[in-house]
Design a protein around this motif. Sequence first.
Motif, PDB file in Angstrom:
ATOM      1  N   ILE A 183       1.884  13.579  -7.738  1.00 55.39           N
ATOM      2  CA  ILE A 183       0.858  13.966  -6.782  1.00 55.39           C
ATOM      3  C   ILE A 183      -0.085  12.811  -6.478  1.00 55.39           C
ATOM      4  CG2 ILE A 183      -1.216  15.409  -6.535  1.00 55.39           C
ATOM      5  CD1 ILE A 183       0.356  17.644  -7.981  1.00 55.39           C
ATOM      6  N   GLU A 184      -0.473  12.044  -7.492  1.00 53.26           N
ATOM      7  CA  GLU A 184      -1.530  11.037  -7.368  1.00 53.26           C
ATOM      8  C   GLU A 184      -0.954   9.712  -6.867  1.00 53.26           C
ATOM      9  OE1 GLU A 184      -2.156  14.073 -10.506  1.00 53.26           O
ATOM     10  OE2 GLU A 184      -0.654  12.491 -10.220  1.00 53.26           O
ATOM     11  N   THR A 185      -0.763   9.626  -5.574  1.00 53.54           N
ATOM     12  CA  THR A 185      -0.111   8.449  -4.994  1.00 53.54           C
ATOM     13  C   THR A 185      -1.051   7.255  -4.833  1.00 53.54           C
ATOM     14  OG1 THR A 185      -0.579   9.198  -2.736  1.00 53.54           O
ATOM     15  CG2 THR A 185       1.476   9.941  -3.745  1.00 53.54           C
ATOM     16  N   GLU A 186      -2.337   7.447  -5.072  1.00 56.80           N
ATOM     17  CA  GLU A 186      -3.271   6.339  -4.925  1.00 56.80           C
ATOM     18  C   GLU A 186      -2.960   5.189  -5.884  1.00 56.80           C
ATOM     19  OE1 GLU A 186      -5.436   9.778  -7.108  1.00 56.80           O
ATOM     20  OE2 GLU A 186      -4.030   9.521  -5.437  1.00 56.80           O
ATOM     21  N   GLY A 187      -2.311   5.503  -7.008  1.00 60.27           N
ATOM     22  CA  GLY A 187      -1.913   4.443  -7.931  1.00 60.27           C
ATOM     23  C   GLY A 187      -0.897   3.504  -7.316  1.00 60.27           C
ATOM     24  N   TRP A 188       0.011   4.044  -6.519  1.00 58.74           N
ATOM     25  CA  TRP A 188       0.983   3.190  -5.827  1.00 58.74           C
ATOM     26  C   TRP A 188       0.283   2.299  -4.816  1.00 58.74           C
ATOM     27  CZ3 TRP A 188       4.429   7.850  -3.929  1.00 58.74           C
ATOM     28  CH2 TRP A 188       4.768   8.656  -5.027  1.00 58.74           C
ATOM     29  N   ALA A 189      -0.682   2.870  -4.106  1.00 55.25           N
ATOM     30  CA  ALA A 189      -1.414   2.091  -3.107  1.00 55.25           C
ATOM     31  C   ALA A 189      -2.199   0.959  -3.768  1.00 55.25           C
ATOM     32  CB  ALA A 189      -2.354   2.992  -2.316  1.00 55.25           C
ATOM     33  N   THR A 190      -2.833   1.257  -4.876  1.00 54.61           N
ATOM     34  CA  THR A 190      -3.576   0.225  -5.587  1.00 54.61           C
ATOM     35  C   THR A 190      -2.661  -0.927  -5.988  1.00 54.61           C
ATOM     36  OG1 THR A 190      -5.241   1.774  -6.389  1.00 54.61           O
ATOM     37  CG2 THR A 190      -4.920  -0.240  -7.677  1.00 54.61           C
ATOM     38  N   ALA A 191      -1.468  -0.593  -6.474  1.00 54.29           N
ATOM     39  CA  ALA A 191      -0.511  -1.639  -6.854  1.00 54.29           C
ATOM     40  C   ALA A 191      -0.117  -2.484  -5.650  1.00 54.29           C
ATOM     41  CB  ALA A 191       0.719  -1.005  -7.484  1.00 54.29           C
ATOM     42  N   CYS A 192       0.134  -1.844  -4.513  1.00 54.84           N
ATOM     43  CA  CYS A 192       0.541  -2.575  -3.310  1.00 54.84           C
ATOM     44  C   CYS A 192      -0.586  -3.469  -2.798  1.00 54.84           C
ATOM     45  CB  CYS A 192       0.972  -1.596  -2.216  1.00 54.84           C
ATOM     46  SG  CYS A 192       2.509  -0.714  -2.556  1.00 54.84           S
ATOM     47  N   VAL A 193      -1.809  -2.956  -2.767  1.00 56.64           N
ATOM     48  CA  VAL A 193      -2.938  -3.754  -2.298  1.00 56.64           C
ATOM     49  C   VAL A 193      -3.196  -4.917  -3.246  1.00 56.64           C
ATOM     50  CG1 VAL A 193      -5.417  -3.754  -1.789  1.00 56.64           C
ATOM     51  CG2 VAL A 193      -3.981  -1.837  -1.038  1.00 56.64           C
ATOM     52  N   ASP A 194      -3.158  -4.655  -4.545  1.00 53.28           N
ATOM     53  CA  ASP A 194      -3.342  -5.730  -5.529  1.00 53.28           C
ATOM     54  C   ASP A 194      -2.332  -6.847  -5.293  1.00 53.28           C
ATOM     55  OD1 ASP A 194      -5.440  -4.426  -6.745  1.00 53.28           O
ATOM     56  OD2 ASP A 194      -4.262  -3.705  -8.456  1.00 53.28           O
ATOM     57  N   TYR A 195      -1.077  -6.471  -5.081  1.00 51.10           N
ATOM     58  CA  TYR A 195      -0.039  -7.480  -4.853  1.00 51.10           C
ATOM     59  C   TYR A 195      -0.307  -8.264  -3.568  1.00 51.10           C
ATOM     60  CZ  TYR A 195       4.240  -9.466  -3.047  1.00 51.10           C
ATOM     61  OH  TYR A 195       5.141 -10.330  -2.488  1.00 51.10           O
ATOM     62  N   LEU A 196      -0.594  -7.556  -2.488  1.00 50.88           N
ATOM     63  CA  LEU A 196      -0.794  -8.232  -1.207  1.00 50.88           C
ATOM     64  C   LEU A 196      -1.984  -9.181  -1.250  1.00 50.88           C
ATOM     65  CD1 LEU A 196      -0.051  -5.262   1.207  1.00 50.88           C
ATOM     66  CD2 LEU A 196       1.322  -7.345   0.941  1.00 50.88           C
ATOM     67  N   GLN A 197      -2.988  -8.852  -2.024  1.00 49.38           N
ATOM     68  CA  GLN A 197      -4.164  -9.720  -2.104  1.00 49.38           C
ATOM     69  C   GLN A 197      -3.892 -10.999  -2.889  1.00 49.38           C
ATOM     70  OE1 GLN A 197      -7.526  -7.328  -3.399  1.00 49.38           O
ATOM     71  NE2 GLN A 197      -7.935  -6.674  -1.308  1.00 49.38           N
ATOM     72  N   THR A 198      -2.733 -11.098  -3.538  1.00 50.94           N
ATOM     73  CA  THR A 198      -2.343 -12.353  -4.200  1.00 50.94           C
ATOM     74  C   THR A 198      -1.628 -13.302  -3.247  1.00 50.94           C
ATOM     75  OG1 THR A 198      -0.133 -11.608  -4.942  1.00 50.94           O
ATOM     76  CG2 THR A 198      -2.025 -11.075  -6.361  1.00 50.94           C
ATOM     77  N   ARG A 199      -1.274 -12.836  -2.053  1.00 52.10           N
ATOM     78  CA  ARG A 199      -0.495 -13.637  -1.114  1.00 52.10           C
ATOM     79  C   ARG A 199      -1.416 -14.396  -0.158  1.00 52.10           C
ATOM     80  NH1 ARG A 199       5.231 -11.963  -0.400  1.00 52.10           N
ATOM     81  NH2 ARG A 199       5.072 -13.296   1.444  1.00 52.10           N
ATOM     82  N   ASP A 200      -1.149 -15.684  -0.018  1.00 51.60           N
ATOM     83  CA  ASP A 200      -1.957 -16.506   0.878  1.00 51.60           C
ATOM     84  C   ASP A 200      -1.724 -16.182   2.346  1.00 51.60           C
ATOM     85  OD1 ASP A 200      -3.023 -17.826  -1.305  1.00 51.60           O
ATOM     86  OD2 ASP A 200      -1.546 -19.453  -1.233  1.00 51.60           O
ATOM     87  N   ASP A 201      -0.574 -15.543   2.665  1.00 51.92           N
ATOM     88  CA  ASP A 201      -0.261 -15.266   4.071  1.00 51.92           C
ATOM     89  C   ASP A 201      -0.757 -13.903   4.534  1.00 51.92           C
ATOM     90  OD1 ASP A 201       1.528 -13.877   2.494  1.00 51.92           O
ATOM     91  OD2 ASP A 201       3.310 -14.403   3.657  1.00 51.92           O
ATOM     92  N   VAL A 202      -1.559 -13.235   3.721  1.00 49.68           N
ATOM     93  CA  VAL A 202      -2.082 -11.903   4.052  1.00 49.68           C
ATOM     94  C   VAL A 202      -3.595 -11.953   4.189  1.00 49.68           C
ATOM     95  CG1 VAL A 202      -2.463  -9.589   3.107  1.00 49.68           C
ATOM     96  CG2 VAL A 202      -0.181 -10.591   3.049  1.00 49.68           C
TER      97      VAL A 202
END
Length: 378
Positions: free
Chosen positions: A200-219
Amino acid sequence: MFEYFPGNYAWNLGVVATLNSGGLIDEVDRACRPIREAAAQGEDAGTPDFLRAWTALTDQLVTQAEEAEKAGHTRTAGQLYARATNYLCQAERLQSASAPGRLETYRRVLELQQKAFELKDPGISRVEVPFEGTTLPAYFSSAGDRAPVMIMWNGLDSTKEHMYSSGHWAELAARGISCLMVDCPGSGEALRLQGLTARIETEGWATACVDYLQTRDDVDPARIGLVGWSLGGYFAPRAAAFEKRLALVVAWGANHNWGAVQRRRVEREGERPVPHYWEHVKWVWGHDDLDAFLGYADGVHLDGVVEQITVPFLICHGENDRQIPVAYAHRSYDQAVHSPNRHLRIFTVEEGATEHIGLDHLSHTSTCIADWVADTLV
């Protein structure tokens, strides 16, 4: 909706999805003709026949691709590998969770997809999103340095390979937007190879995706959006309500109360997306007992949730969606009172894209969403 197999909704949906994701009518027809009798036996009974027929088509295309590659015709080879992936992935999707050889079939899908990337779309790369001690497998399409990005989530039975074949990432790229196509828990590779099940608690998946994207210089970390189709129409709004770093959210098919839909499906009300349905949903959600699953599924709804969305929110739905009632799109819209820019887009029978997530006119839905995202995010 075009119905190659009269009366067999799940198979027809697969055919239409394939054709609207780069499949060719002649190839699909040649695969489907031998299994018309099997289709008439019901959506469950003939799925091994479906897999055999579509695997034979896949084999034919792979042979052609290998010949083209040896001849140095890399573009042709890439196109053939991409269509082969599309066909095999759609056939794998319709099998029962316990079908012999299903895992091996999906591993082949992954191999063919990688060949298609190398020869047709080298700008797409495979990435791993760190998540709770493991990873969420994903594909990343880059639109350039410091570009805005859309996270794309699938639903109950699709995979990141379906997201690639839909071409939505290309529509985003043409508008200067990158795309992260993710196999969330309960779907694709995350389920099949890692045993990650939905919750049910899909916000954990979103947090993981945002955390990853914020490590990328092209984002651009300030311009990260989220779109989810089918059951993703629950997953994505739920996540956006609680992961406040997201800049916008799209429900590609409203799924405001998926739990209530399951209660109706027990009573054989409405259509179901895949054969062997209850085996499939228990597999996705990690349940063995149907009654226990239904009790858990009662919590899969957005009442009291979408009110907490505070970013732009697009809701798209077909007025003739035979799986999820169009009323749910209106409910999500009506309750999202704190979104500063909420928009409801209902696709009509006259224009097409009126079936589930617009699979009957997928490119129309895709471009409408991409235009709204570009207007809002870029």
